[in-house]
Design an enzyme around this catalytic site. Structure first.
Site, PDB file in Angstrom:
ATOM      1  N   GLY A  68      50.652  49.750  49.949  1.00  0.00           N
ATOM      2  CA  GLY A  68      50.176  49.262  51.236  1.00  0.00           C
ATOM      3  C   GLY A  68      49.081  50.186  51.726  1.00  0.00           C
ATOM      4  N   CYS A  95      53.936  53.275  45.074  1.00  0.00           N
ATOM      5  CA  CYS A  95      53.039  53.914  46.038  1.00  0.00           C
ATOM      6  C   CYS A  95      53.633  53.875  47.450  1.00  0.00           C
ATOM      7  CB  CYS A  95      51.649  53.267  45.978  1.00  0.00           C
ATOM      8  SG  CYS A  95      50.384  54.251  46.792  1.00  0.00           S
ATOM      9  N   TYR A  96      53.064  53.108  48.357  1.00  0.00           N
ATOM     10  CA  TYR A  96      53.632  53.046  49.710  1.00  0.00           C
ATOM     11  C   TYR A  96      55.093  52.600  49.671  1.00  0.00           C
ATOM     12  CZ  TYR A  96      54.267  51.669  54.580  1.00  0.00           C
ATOM     13  OH  TYR A  96      54.744  51.545  55.856  1.00  0.00           O
ATOM     14  N   HIS A 182      50.113  53.417  40.126  1.00  0.00           N
ATOM     15  CA  HIS A 182      50.078  51.948  40.069  1.00  0.00           C
ATOM     16  C   HIS A 182      50.173  51.450  38.621  1.00  0.00           C
ATOM     17  CE1 HIS A 182      49.160  51.144  44.313  1.00  0.00           C
ATOM     18  NE2 HIS A 182      48.568  52.333  44.271  1.00  0.00           N
ATOM     19  N   GLU A 184      50.515  48.518  37.738  1.00  0.00           N
ATOM     20  CA  GLU A 184      49.958  47.159  37.628  1.00  0.00           C
ATOM     21  C   GLU A 184      48.467  47.136  37.310  1.00  0.00           C
ATOM     22  OE1 GLU A 184      50.948  48.720  40.290  1.00  0.00           O
ATOM     23  OE2 GLU A 184      49.789  48.227  42.083  1.00  0.00           O
ATOM     24  N   ASP A 240      42.293  22.839  37.126  1.00  0.00           N
ATOM     25  CA  ASP A 240      43.536  22.632  37.864  1.00  0.00           C
ATOM     26  C   ASP A 240      43.924  21.156  37.943  1.00  0.00           C
ATOM     27  OD1 ASP A 240      43.354  25.326  38.190  1.00  0.00           O
ATOM     28  OD2 ASP A 240      42.669  25.247  40.272  1.00  0.00           O
ATOM     29  N   LYS A 382      46.274  31.211  38.130  1.00  0.00           N
ATOM     30  CA  LYS A 382      45.245  30.536  37.331  1.00  0.00           C
ATOM     31  C   LYS A 382      45.430  30.732  35.823  1.00  0.00           C
ATOM     32  CE  LYS A 382      41.261  28.308  37.433  1.00  0.00           C
ATOM     33  NZ  LYS A 382      40.908  27.239  38.374  1.00  0.00           N
TER      34      LYS A 382
END
Ligand code: XMP
Length: 526
Positions: A68, A95-96, A182, A184, A240, A382
């Site tokens: 955050g 993290c946060y 992180h 990710e 899509d 996506k």
């Protein structure tokens, strides 16, 4: 300091129990949810404001507290209810999220004055969270000012860097895990493996979230929603709507009719490809409306970008309505809404009568046309939509198509759209696409296209003075179109494109390359 945006709990959970990513406002929250999905584990991004009861009601496999922008010491910093840590659901704080866990569980968080930003070398201990393979020296991505200076009682410190001695802790007995860095982001070299270790080995989740599983589940849902009714779907040529249509077709076959309004602003060969793929290859009942003349007439004399978009949007709706009326009473409409749209709009109502806004966009439908929506991609990112498309057998060219705006080439022609100018742009765009593909750049770029400005300039060709249009080339890299950078295409490639455009297209004597990022420019010119 911005507060985390509120997110709804999605209202149509799949059968799979989710990993809930509690969004505390970090810039990577959505990315965490995507990475979990890449580990073939179903995840949802939800608001940190969910109560422990609401969280428990979702029966999650695990919780991940995102990063955050806030410090735990800032007034109004987002907080979670500490009872979350007592639900018996494993928690990973990032993290946060780690700071919140430390603070709520009896550890300590301090503003040490030494933040860390960017790539950092980390010493990682072999532990529950980090297998032997992941232990040792690791390159990770850091972005923090506060640091945890004391782990919660009972927790063990399992990673450290030169500036952050307490960079990860775990308490396996209570199912609590936290990392300062992180995992990710791609700059954390083994980040995906670390997330997979947590999900598959520590929590013990089977990696069963696959395109085939998504298809099976959606097919069952669509059948349950639609019953024996008829359904209509507007095809735009985009990924899509195409994948949504094929999924619905897989579920209910000829109860579906697709309507493809050809407004004449598609790129070279694209309309034909849609007709070929859906009509001939998949045998989906398809109404191909040839409305090119009609749209050109409607745009005669229209120069202002918003007026142009509006005119195209309105005309599109009119044509679609006319065609829908010919099909008789139909109550159900397929839409290719995807998960990021759901997140951005703060959620909505799936499967109940919804007013459909037209905006100025093509593919939007009239406000007075109340239809129930069938939205089989509502929970997909996506890249998942593309993988489902591949699994359904869609051609590579369609599945991996770069984004293309609904109003198409019309908003890449500055000023009035005429047949002559449309032909010039379409031809220039075809040359650009051809060379971009040949050079192996197509899938590296978010978008690449040509623009035709409303000016002419002087040139000389074969000893003759020319007074002709320039073509602007635009190629950008981006993750989500919110920001973008101009692509560093090789000079040789640009040269080839330029030479061909000037040599092959009458009416063009100059080619320029757009060197603007977004912001302050936008990706499209109108
Ligand atoms: P801008 O030009 O705003 O574009 O930077 C961001 C992304 O959105 C696409 N775009 C559209 N897509 N209908 C669409 O479906 C539209 O009217 C439209 N306008 C822009 C654009 O191509 C880029 O990917």
């Amino acid at each position: 300091m911005s507060e985390a945006r509120p997110l709804p709990a999605p209202e149509t959970p799949p059968e799979e129990r989710p990993v809930l990513v509690l969004d505390l406002g970090g810039q990577y929250s959505q990315l965490i949810a995507r990475r979990v999905r890449e580990a073939h584990v179903y995840s949802e991004l939800v608001s940190y404001r969910l109560s422990p009861e609401e969280v428990a009601a979702r029966n999650p496999r695990a919780l991940i507290l995102s990063g955050g922008p806030a410090s735990v010491y800032v007034e109004n910093a987002p907080r979670v209810d500490p009872k979350l840590f007592e639900l018996g659901v494993p928690v990973l704080g990032i993290c946060y999220g780690m700071h919140l866990m430390a603070q709520d569980l009896g550890g300590k968080v301090e503003r040490t004055g030494v933040g860390e930003f960017g790539k950092t070398e980390m010493r990682i201990d072999e532990s529950t969270l980090f297998s032997k393979e992941l232990a040792g020296e690791q390159t990770v991505w850091m972005s923090h000012r506060d640091s945890v200076t004391a782990a919660p009682p009972g927790a063990r410190v399992v990673a450290s860097s030169a500036t952050t001695p307490l960079a990860a802790f775990e308490d396996p007995g209570r199912g609590l895990y936290a990392v300062q860095f992180h995992p990710e982001v791609v700059h954390t070299t083994n980040g995906q493996k670390m997330l997979e270790r947590f999900l598959h080995d520590v929590v013990g989740i089977e990696p069963s979230w696959t395109p085939a599983a998504v298809i099976d589940e959606q097919v069952a849902r669509i059948r349950a929603q639609v019953g024996s009714e008829k359904v209509i779907c507007g095809l735009s040529g985009g990924v899509d709507s195409a994948v949504a249509a094929l999924l619905v077709y897989r579920a209910i076959g000829e109860q579906l009719t697709c309507v493809f309004v050809d407004h004449g602003f598609m790129r070279s060969g694209e309309a034909e490809q849609v007709a070929e793929t859906f009509g001939k290859h998949f045998h989906v009942p398809l109404v191909h409306v040839q409305a090119q003349e009609r749209f050109l007439e409607r745009l005669a004399g229209v120069e202002e970008p918003e007026a142009k978009r509006h005119a195209i949007g309105e005309e599109f709706i009119r044509v679609f309505e006319e065609e829908a009326a010919k099909l008789g009473e139909i109550r159900l409409l397929v839409q290719g809404t995807i998960y990021p749209d759901v997140i951005e709009s703060g959620g909505g109502t799936a499967g109940v009568a919804a007013k459909i806004k037209s905006h100025h966009n093509v593919g939007g439908l009239p406000e007075e046309m109340e239809m129930e929506l069938v939205e089989p991609l509502r929970l997909l990112f996506k890249d998942e939509v593309r993988r489902v498309g591949e699994e359904l057998g869609m051609p590579e060219r369609l599945v991996w198509r770069q984004p293309f705006p609904g109003p198409g080439l019309a908003i890449r022609i500055i000023g009035e759209v005429t047949k002559e100018r449309l032909d010039i742009l379409r031809e220039a765009d075809a040359i650009l696409q051809d060379e971009i593909r040949r050079g192996g750049w197509y899938r590296k770029l978010w978008q690449s296209f040509a623009v035709l400005p409303a000016i002419r300039s002087v040139g000389v060709q074969g000893d003759e003075r020319t007074y002709a249009y320039p073509i602007v080339l635009r190629a950008v890299t981006s993750d989500d179109a919110m920001t973008a950078d101009w692509a560093r295409l090789p000079h040789e490639l640009l040269e080839r494109i330029s030479n061909r455009i000037i040599a092959e297209i009458r009416g063009v004597n100059r080619v320029v390359y757009d060197l603007s990022s977004k912001p302050p420019a936008t990706i499209e010119w109108e």
